[in-house]
Design an enzyme around this catalytic site. Structure first.
Site, PDB file in Angstrom:
ATOM      1  N   ASP A  51       0.788  -1.154   0.120  1.00 42.62           N
ATOM      2  CA  ASP A  51      -0.013   0.052  -0.071  1.00 42.62           C
ATOM      3  C   ASP A  51       0.985   1.368  -0.099  1.00 42.62           C
ATOM      4  OD1 ASP A  51      -2.859   1.681   0.462  1.00 42.62           O
ATOM      5  OD2 ASP A  51      -1.217   2.076   2.205  1.00 42.62           O
ATOM      6  N   GLU A 123      -1.910  -5.587  -3.430  1.00 44.45           N
ATOM      7  CA  GLU A 123      -1.346  -4.628  -2.832  1.00 44.45           C
ATOM      8  C   GLU A 123       0.016  -5.576  -1.990  1.00 44.45           C
ATOM      9  OE1 GLU A 123      -3.537  -0.794  -1.300  1.00 44.45           O
ATOM     10  OE2 GLU A 123      -3.668  -2.619  -0.049  1.00 44.45           O
TER      11      GLU A 123
END
Length: 232
Positions: A51, A123
């Site tokens: 992320d 992610e």
């Protein structure tokens, strides 16, 4: 994981040195919890890392791509690109949904198609790629998978033409508006959709895009630009 390694090598020229790290990126907490005795690692920590690097690289791209956009507009566009629904779409484009390890309960409840699980896995993969290679390799992957859709305008629709068309057509009462895919071309990770919009069964506009959503907007835009006379 061998099939996943083949997909990564053939489509993205990626070969992991640490195969265990790659496996962890695709291991959901539900699978790890069902196999506690094996002490299997899940992908939440890698998701945290992925992320962060995703936010950085997308921010850098937008900053350089749009030198005149104010901070607020850049933030909104970035949020559209990295939101759960978008990341899940990218995961599907890469065929990642096929390789996520889920617990039996999660699998039965449709977890493999859940946006949050797919987005998290995407992610986590970025985090694993960063650790196994470097930030340059992550950037290369993002520019191959994500940026083409950004540049195609998928996340920056200035006008919601679907809503605008609906408002124009329904000003005097409800009408049946439907969108349907005419054709799909290109590989799984880079498809192009042709869509038409129909009113009461009559085709009034067509559009093309790298996702069904974008193609529908283009079809609605086409119909609006033709004028209401062509829609009746």
């Amino acid at each position: 994981m061998k099939e996943l390694q083949t997909v990564l090598k053939n489509h993205f020229a990626i070969e992991f040195t640490d195969k265990k790290l790659l496996e962890t990126a695709f291991t959901h907490t539900s699978y790890a919890n069902e196999h506690r005795l094996l002490k299997i690692s899940h992908n939440e920590r890698l998701e945290f890392l992925g992320d962060a690097v995703l936010q950085l690289l997308i921010s850098e791209y937008l900053y350089k791509k749009y030198p005149k956009k104010p901070e607020g507009d850049l933030s909104k566009l970035r949020a559209m690109i990295v939101r759960e629904e978008s990341l899940a779409g990218f995961a599907r484009d890469c065929q990642f949904d096929q390789f996520i390890k889920l617990g039996k309960g999660e699998e039965k409840s449709g977890g493999r198609n859940r946006d949050t699980i797919l987005g998290d896995a995407f992610e986590a993969f970025l985090g694993a790629l960063l650790l196994d290679k470097d930030v340059a390799k992550v950037k290369e992957f993002i520019y191959q998978v994500m940026i083409p859709k950004v540049e195609a305008g998928e996340f920056e629709m200035i006008t919601d033409y679907k809503t605008h068309l609906q408002e124009l057509l329904q000003v005097n009462g409800d009408v049946a508006i439907r969108y349907q895919v005419i054709s799909e071309t290109g590989p799984a990770h880079d498809k192009v959709f042709d869509v038409e919009v129909l009113v009461e069964g009559k085709s009034i506009g067509q559009g093309q895009g790298r996702s069904k959503k974008l193609a529908e907007q283009e079809a609605a835009k086409n119909a609006v630009e033709k004028g209401l006379d062509s829609c009746i």
